[in-house]
Enzyme design. Structure first.
Site, short mmCIF file in Angstrom:
data_model
loop_
_atom_site.label_atom_id
_atom_site.label_comp_id
_atom_site.label_asym_id
_atom_site.label_seq_id
_atom_site.Cartn_x
_atom_site.Cartn_y
_atom_site.Cartn_z
N TRP A 180 0.84 -1.20 0.00
CA TRP A 180 0.00 0.00 0.00
C TRP A 180 0.87 1.25 0.00
CZ3 TRP A 180 -0.43 4.14 3.33
CH2 TRP A 180 -1.52 5.00 3.13
N ASP A 232 -5.77 -2.64 -0.94
CA ASP A 232 -5.73 -2.86 0.51
C ASP A 232 -6.20 -1.65 1.31
OD1 ASP A 232 -4.71 -5.51 0.38
OD2 ASP A 232 -2.74 -4.72 -0.08
N ASP A 233 -6.51 -0.55 0.62
CA ASP A 233 -6.95 0.66 1.30
C ASP A 233 -8.40 0.50 1.73
OD1 ASP A 233 -6.09 3.89 1.31
OD2 ASP A 233 -8.24 3.50 1.30
N LEU A 234 -8.66 0.59 3.04
CA LEU A 234 -9.99 0.33 3.57
C LEU A 234 -11.01 1.33 3.04
CD1 LEU A 234 -11.82 -1.30 5.43
CD2 LEU A 234 -11.13 0.20 7.32
#
Length: 202
Positions: free
Chosen positions: A134, A153-155
Site C-alpha cells: 500500500w 488494501d486501502d480500507l
C-alpha cells in the site's frame, strides 16, 4: 495528474462504468493529489503510519527543525534518542534509519524509480522495512504520478467501492476484479473513490 487529465480520464471511465458516472454526478471531480518524489515523502510515509494527519504533520515539523537539511545523510548523523524526542517510535526510528541507509548505500536508487515499470518500482520500495505494498502504491500514485494504480488494501477505497456497487465489504481481490476494466485509469478511479468516500450520501 492535473485537473484536466482527471476530467478526461473520468469521462472515459464514466462511459465504461455507469456506477462511476453516477458517483461522479453525486460528488463531482476529485482534486489532484501531488507530492514531491524523494526521501522526505518516503520518510513522511513512515511517520504517518497509524497516527492522525495532524500528529504526523507535527512530527515532520520537528524533524525538519532537528535534521536541517532533511536528507538521508543528515538524518543518519542523529542517534536514536534524538529522533525519539522528535516524536518517532523506536520502530519508526528503525524504519527511518533503514530508509536513509538504503539511499546512502545505493540499495534504493530513488531517481531510478521513475524509470521503472510499476511492479518493479513497487518491489524496490517494499524491500525496505516499514514499506508494504500500500505504501509503495501510494508513492507511485502521488509522487510518480502513475495513472493505473489501484491500492486494493486501502480500507476507504474498499468501503467506497462497496457503496458504489451496492456490495457489503468487498475483499481486496474482489475490488481488483471490479475495477479491472477501469485500466488504464485506475489511479483516477481511486481518486474518485476517496472523494466519494468523504462526500457520498449514505
Amino acid at each position: 495528474m492535473n485537473e484536466n487529465f482527471i476530467a478526461e480520464a473520468l469521462a472515459s471511465l464514466s462511459q465504461a462504468d455507469t456506477d462511476v458516472a453516477r458517483a461522479l454526478a453525486q460528488v463531482g471531480h476529485p482534486p489532484p493529489r501531488i507530492r514531491p518524489a524523494g526521501f522526505e515523502t518516503l520518510l513522511h510515509t513512515i511517520v504517518s503510519q497509524q497516527i492522525s494527519v495532524e500528529a504526523a504533520r507535527a512530527i515532520m515539523g520537528r524533524l525538519r527543525t532537528l535534521v536541517d537539511p532533511l536528507t538521508p545523510q543528515q538524518l543518519l548523523e542523529f542517534d536514536t534518542e534524538s529522533l525519539r524526542q522528535a516524536g518517532l517510535s523506536a520502530r519508526k526510528v528503525e524504519y527511518a534509519q533503514g530508509l536513509a541507509a538504503a539511499i546512502c548505500n545505493k540499495d534504493l536508487d530513488i531517481e531510478s524509480l521513475g524509470t521503472m515499470d510499476d511492479e518493479s518500482a513497487i518491489a524496490a520500495i517494499t524491500q525496505l522495512r516499514g514499506f508494504g505494498r500500500w505504501s509503495a502504491e501510494i508513492y507511485l500514485m502521488f509522487s510518480l504520478q502513475r495513472v493505473d494504480i489501484f491500492p486494493a488494501d486501502d480500507l476507504a477505497l474498499r468501503i467506497a467501492l462497496g457503496r458504489m456497487k451496492g456490495l457489503d465489504k468487498p475483499t481486496p481481490k474482489q475490488c481488483r476484479e471490479l475495477t479491472a476494466h477501469w485500466s488504464p485509469w485506475r489511479s483516477v478511479g481511486s481518486l474518485l473513490l476517496w472523494h466519494y468516500y468523504r462526500g457520498a450520501p449514505t
